[in-house]
Write a protein that holds these residues in place. Structure first.
Motif, PDB file in Angstrom:
ATOM      1  N   HIS A  31       0.849  -1.200   0.000  1.00 41.70           N
ATOM      2  CA  HIS A  31       0.000   0.000   0.000  1.00 41.70           C
ATOM      3  C   HIS A  31       0.888   1.255   0.000  1.00 41.70           C
ATOM      4  N   LYS A  33       0.918   4.159   1.289  1.00 40.72           N
ATOM      5  CA  LYS A  33       0.358   5.485   1.001  1.00 40.72           C
ATOM      6  C   LYS A  33      -0.062   6.248   2.256  1.00 40.72           C
ATOM      7  N   CYS A  34      -0.149   5.594   3.396  1.00 39.55           N
ATOM      8  CA  CYS A  34      -0.652   6.258   4.602  1.00 39.55           C
ATOM      9  C   CYS A  34       0.211   7.486   4.919  1.00 39.55           C
ATOM     10  N   ILE A  35      -0.445   8.633   5.145  1.00 38.25           N
ATOM     11  CA  ILE A  35       0.294   9.904   5.208  1.00 38.25           C
ATOM     12  C   ILE A  35       1.159  10.057   6.457  1.00 38.25           C
ATOM     13  N   LYS A 143     -10.011   8.347   5.164  1.00 36.07           N
ATOM     14  CA  LYS A 143      -9.770   8.986   3.867  1.00 36.07           C
ATOM     15  C   LYS A 143      -8.633   9.999   3.992  1.00 36.07           C
ATOM     16  N   LYS A 146      -5.365   8.378   4.027  1.00 38.34           N
ATOM     17  CA  LYS A 146      -5.162   7.553   2.817  1.00 38.34           C
ATOM     18  C   LYS A 146      -4.935   6.076   3.148  1.00 38.34           C
ATOM     19  N   LYS A 147      -5.750   5.585   4.068  1.00 33.51           N
ATOM     20  CA  LYS A 147      -5.605   4.189   4.487  1.00 33.51           C
ATOM     21  C   LYS A 147      -6.130   3.231   3.408  1.00 33.51           C
ATOM     22  N   GLY A 148      -6.944   3.737   2.513  1.00 33.70           N
ATOM     23  CA  GLY A 148      -7.417   2.896   1.406  1.00 33.70           C
ATOM     24  C   GLY A 148      -8.488   1.901   1.810  1.00 33.70           C
ATOM     25  N   THR A 150     -12.426   1.376   4.456  1.00 33.78           N
ATOM     26  CA  THR A 150     -13.541   2.039   5.143  1.00 33.78           C
ATOM     27  C   THR A 150     -13.881   1.301   6.442  1.00 33.78           C
ATOM     28  N   GLU A 213       3.989  12.676   4.504  1.00 35.02           N
ATOM     29  CA  GLU A 213       3.083  13.719   4.035  1.00 35.02           C
ATOM     30  C   GLU A 213       2.533  14.528   5.199  1.00 35.02           C
TER      31      GLU A 213
END
Ligand code: SF4
Length: 293
Positions: A31, A33-35, A143, A146-148, A150, A213
């Motif tokens: 993944h 992507k987590c900020i 969201k 950015k955990k991708g 729900t 990020e």
């Protein structure tokens, strides 16, 4: 474990696997992507070659024959195809027959790719615990970071693990809600934990690390980190909303201000009272400089 092959920036494993054999099978996180997550920045996700894995296993078999636990790294190794995982667990069991439990990290995406039967197959090969990165039960927060995934998906995939008979340890993260949404993050996370009803919950406090990020957002004034008091209020709100029928709720990670180990449901009220006291200033908190030690 100096005789084994490790790649990447850090060796990351749950605190409870400190004495386990650490077998790195994937490098990085698929993944990534987590900020808030600095762990695998700049590391390209890959699966390690079978020969290297087998060499490491041989080394472990020769040197740690008596160790009862093994942890499979890196970030979300459950993402491996089922065939490869079955092969891997069979090799591990063959070479380390005394093992009692094998653990692994997983995110919702990785669990989603496995059917209940496949998870049961892994369980029969001694996969005994999955460390599940939830971070939040609040969709807006998920969201934002950015955990991708729900709330609903985290719930369904978490339950599937438990149904397969594998222990589930959930990690949640204090201090990651968009500004002004701490309460929603806390309560929705508590509700999600109540629905999943896992065996362990670890509430960690976000560290804002250069290169992420989130760090850049702080520098630009777009995100204001919670202070010590606000983090405690968030922890209290979260625990208040969490109604597990069994298991442990901890926040004793080195990055946390106040260590807490709550046996659910019996010790919850007492823990809430302690948090109240800490908020009133009656209990000293760990000093800022001690964080991260
Ligand atoms: S899924 Fe986990 S390891 Fe991967 S980026 Fe997010 S927090 Fe980091």
């Amino acid at each position: 474990m100096s005789g084994m092959h490790y790649e990447g920036n850090h060796i990351i494993r749950p605190p409870s696997e400190a004495r386990s054999i650490l077998l790195q099978v994937t490098v990085g996180c698929s993944h990534n992507k987590c900020i808030f997550c600095p762990t695998y920045k700049g590391v390209r996700f890959k699966i390690k070659p079978d020969e290297i894995i087998l060499k490491d296993l041989d080394y472990a078999a020769n040197n740690y024959f008596n160790v009862r636990r093994l942890f499979i790294m890196d970030g979300d190794a459950l993402i491996l195809p089922q065939k490869k995982l079955v092969w891997l667990l069979e090799q591990i069991n063959k070479k380390l027959p005394l093992l009692e439990r094998i653990g692994i990290y997983a995110n919702a995406k990785a669990i989603k790719r496995k059917t209940l039967e496949e998870l049961k197959e892994l369980k029969d090969l001694k996969l005994g615990i999955i460390y599940y990165g939830i971070e939040s039960g609040n969709d807006e927060t998920l969201k934002f970071v950015k955990k991708g995934t729900t709330h609903q998906e985290l719930y369904e995939q978490g339950r599937k693990v438990i149904e397969a008979g594998i222990k589930l340890s959930c990690t949640v993260l204090l201090g990651i809600a968009p500004n002004g949404k701490s309460y929603e993050h806390a309560v929705d996370t508590g509700k999600l934990l109540t629905k999943i009803d896992p065996d362990y919950v670890g509430a960690l406090t976000v560290m804002i690390v250069p290169g992420t990020e989130l760090y850049d957002m702080v520098q630009r004034g777009e995100f204001k980190p919670l202070n010590q008091r606000e983090l405690l209020v968030e922890l209290k709100n979260m625990l208040e909303a969490t109604n597990m029928t069994h298991g442990l709720f901890t926040s004793n990670h080195a990055s946390n201000y106040l260590p807490l180990k709550v046996k659910m449901p019996d010790e919850k009220e007492e823990a809430l009272k302690m948090l109240e006291k800490a908020l009133k200033g009656d209990i000293p908190l760990r000093e800022e400089w001690m964080r991260g030690l």
